[in-house]
Design an enzyme around this catalytic site. Sequence first.
Site, short mmCIF file in Angstrom:
data_model
loop_
_atom_site.label_atom_id
_atom_site.label_comp_id
_atom_site.label_asym_id
_atom_site.label_seq_id
_atom_site.Cartn_x
_atom_site.Cartn_y
_atom_site.Cartn_z
N GLN A 96 0.86 -1.07 0.12
CA GLN A 96 0.18 -0.05 -0.07
C GLN A 96 0.99 1.31 0.00
O GLN A 96 1.32 1.72 1.03
CB GLN A 96 -0.98 -0.10 1.35
N CYS A 97 1.21 1.50 -1.14
CA CYS A 97 2.17 2.87 -1.25
C CYS A 97 1.58 4.40 -0.89
O CYS A 97 2.19 5.10 -0.58
CB CYS A 97 2.57 2.99 -2.72
N GLN A 98 0.19 4.71 -1.29
CA GLN A 98 -0.36 5.90 -0.98
C GLN A 98 -0.50 5.87 0.15
O GLN A 98 -0.78 5.26 1.02
CB GLN A 98 -1.72 5.86 -1.75
N PRO A 208 -5.93 -1.71 4.89
CA PRO A 208 -6.50 -0.76 5.82
C PRO A 208 -7.41 0.26 5.08
O PRO A 208 -7.99 1.13 5.80
CB PRO A 208 -5.06 0.22 5.95
N GLY A 210 -10.96 0.96 2.28
CA GLY A 210 -11.85 0.24 1.67
C GLY A 210 -11.43 -0.22 0.18
O GLY A 210 -11.94 -1.33 -0.19
N GLY A 211 -10.76 0.86 -0.48
CA GLY A 211 -10.22 0.33 -1.77
C GLY A 211 -9.15 1.14 -2.27
O GLY A 211 -8.78 2.31 -1.60
N MET A 212 -8.34 0.83 -3.26
CA MET A 212 -7.10 1.56 -3.44
C MET A 212 -7.05 1.25 -5.12
O MET A 212 -7.07 0.14 -5.64
CB MET A 212 -5.93 0.92 -2.73
N GLU A 213 -6.75 2.46 -5.67
CA GLU A 213 -7.07 2.48 -7.15
C GLU A 213 -5.95 2.15 -7.78
O GLU A 213 -5.40 2.72 -8.85
CB GLU A 213 -7.58 4.16 -7.57
N HIS A 237 -16.18 3.86 -7.25
CA HIS A 237 -15.07 5.14 -6.81
C HIS A 237 -13.83 4.65 -7.48
O HIS A 237 -13.24 5.73 -7.93
CB HIS A 237 -15.10 5.21 -5.16
N GLU A 238 -13.49 3.62 -7.14
CA GLU A 238 -11.95 3.11 -7.74
C GLU A 238 -11.81 3.27 -9.13
O GLU A 238 -10.96 3.72 -9.77
CB GLU A 238 -11.53 1.86 -7.08
N HIS A 241 -11.16 6.80 -10.38
CA HIS A 241 -9.77 7.33 -10.27
C HIS A 241 -9.15 6.82 -11.40
O HIS A 241 -8.03 7.50 -11.58
CB HIS A 241 -9.28 6.53 -9.02
N GLU A 260 -9.36 13.05 -4.78
CA GLU A 260 -10.38 12.53 -4.27
C GLU A 260 -11.87 13.17 -4.39
O GLU A 260 -12.66 12.37 -4.51
CB GLU A 260 -10.08 12.16 -2.55
N ASP A 318 -0.87 11.14 5.91
CA ASP A 318 -1.87 9.91 6.53
C ASP A 318 -2.47 10.36 7.70
O ASP A 318 -3.43 10.24 8.16
CB ASP A 318 -0.87 8.86 6.86
N TYR A 326 -12.56 14.55 0.08
CA TYR A 326 -13.25 13.93 -0.55
C TYR A 326 -15.06 14.66 -0.38
O TYR A 326 -15.36 14.93 -1.73
CB TYR A 326 -13.86 12.44 0.19
N ARG A 512 -9.96 -2.34 8.42
CA ARG A 512 -10.32 -1.27 7.73
C ARG A 512 -10.43 -0.05 8.54
O ARG A 512 -11.29 0.12 9.41
CB ARG A 512 -11.58 -1.35 6.95
#
Length: 560
Positions: A96-98, A208, A210-213, A237-238, A241, A260, A318, A326, A512
Amino acid sequence: MDFVTLIPNVEKVVLDTSYLDIQSVCLDGQALKHTVEERHPNLGSALIIELPAPIAAADTKFQLKIDYSTTEKCTAVQFLEPEQTVGKKHPYLFSQCQSIHARAFTPCQDSPSVKLTYSAAVTSPLRVIMSALQTSSDAGADGMTTYRFEQRTTIPSYLIAIAAGNLTGREIGPRSTDTEKFIAIGEELLTPYEWGRYDLLVLPPSFPYGGMENPCLTFVTPTLLAGDKSAVDVVAHEISHSWMGNLVTTLNWQHFWLNEGWTVFTERKIAGRLHGEAERQFSAIIGWKALKESVEHFGQDSPATVLKPDLSGGIDPDDYFSSVPYEKGFNLLYHIEKVVGGPAIFEPYMKAHVIRFAGQSITTDDWMKHLYQYFEEAHGKEMVDKLNTIDFDRWINGTGMPPVDPHFDTTLADACYHLAKRWDEARESNDLSSFSAKDIEQFSATQKIVFLERLTDCAPLPHHLLAKMDELYKMTPIRNADVRFRWQQLCVMASYEAIYPEIVAFVTEQGRMKFVRPLYRLLYRAKNGADLAQQTYLKHKQFYHPIAAQLIEKDIGLKQ
Ligand code: BES
Ligand code: ZN
């Protein structure tokens, strides 16, 4: 790594790293002098590479080979032991890089202002997938397979992603699924889908977000698999993106709302096209409530409530993560849509925005300049006057809630509000005979959420009311994670201790942050909850993703 100089006389290369062990740096086979600077607590360590001689001309290409390994402290990946997985037989790894964890994965210019293509060859005994197209896989004799990938569209570093484990796949497209419809609407509204494939990876419960694009390969939490349609918003949503964020990218984390806010706006456009305007309005109502909670959490004068926050001084993005970019972002775009005359006028502008900025990284100023330019060119000076009625400075730089009340259409929310009002008023009387299971029989999961959210805005409910509600509506056993979260939130806000074991179960079976952080915070503050919150966390610390663990520790007083 391939580089190109942008200016003449480049003498050194500076890359971001975080907890990496750099072994060597070579240019054309020649080892280069390099130093890893002292660590900044949030930003990591600069890797400074001295070139043997300055590169005189701009636009010169060169290639560095960096040998390095990640270390135990890596924040970009979570390794799961076999016993931490569903199958219990094989280990699992995911990244998870973002926002700024790519530097803990690979040395890079870890800023969304820089876009890159990448290719990778990964050798593993278990299946590997990345945020790219797989070009080949070669099984070796030793039980190891080498998987090769290429991401040919330029992306910011935060979209580099990998997962490995005992993965299995299902073909669910191309024509019949919601996913396919979302992409088709995205293409109609914006531009052709750029990324070739669209795959979804369901991650282990500690994921961690809900979703990651991640391009070509959205990561989603398993909490979406509730058996109802609760997953679709996150997937819409994803997918959004794919244009907003992945093609048109924020220049740095200060303008994160351009990713976002624009994505939420697009996601709700898609929902509106598929299910009607009332559905879009209903989602916007839920978003408004989330925004209110964020503003309450930080305080209405807090700099963290600003749409374009000041992140100078090495603030970790973070720490500022919230609904503000959002939902304030969504509301700004929604307000502009109204001011310029509605969807028929605004939607062509959305397309123009993507066409103008695809492949680039932009600031709020870039966005606004183009907004004015577009509307003047397409609709004349009159439209500029309309835009000028908007207090952009307050929207973008002001704290607290947006300056304009959006007056969303409450058609789908009214029944929820009405029922919430009845419960709120029942606190005064002892007669609960007017309530029955029928009250919520026709409610969708979303309506249950709005009902519960409305009640969390009232004073904490007396325990006998919560008990009665649970008896009639069977709230506690509901598995839809969003409903479960809202129910537990309502109960813990009233220090209703019967719910505490349920909260412990929920926050230890999935990680999450949207659910676990507020629940930990509320439990920590509830009557007889502080110790339970800390003990629960400490007992399950290994379960959590490093990003989540760090934030939960701050939430429950275990860390500054
Ligand atoms: N890109 C975000 C997740 C993210 C943001 C990760 C910042 C790390 C830093 C993703 O697109 C997202 O917004 N996910 C939401 C989904 C929701 C808004 C439908 C989430 O995880 O809850
Ligand atoms: Zn997003």
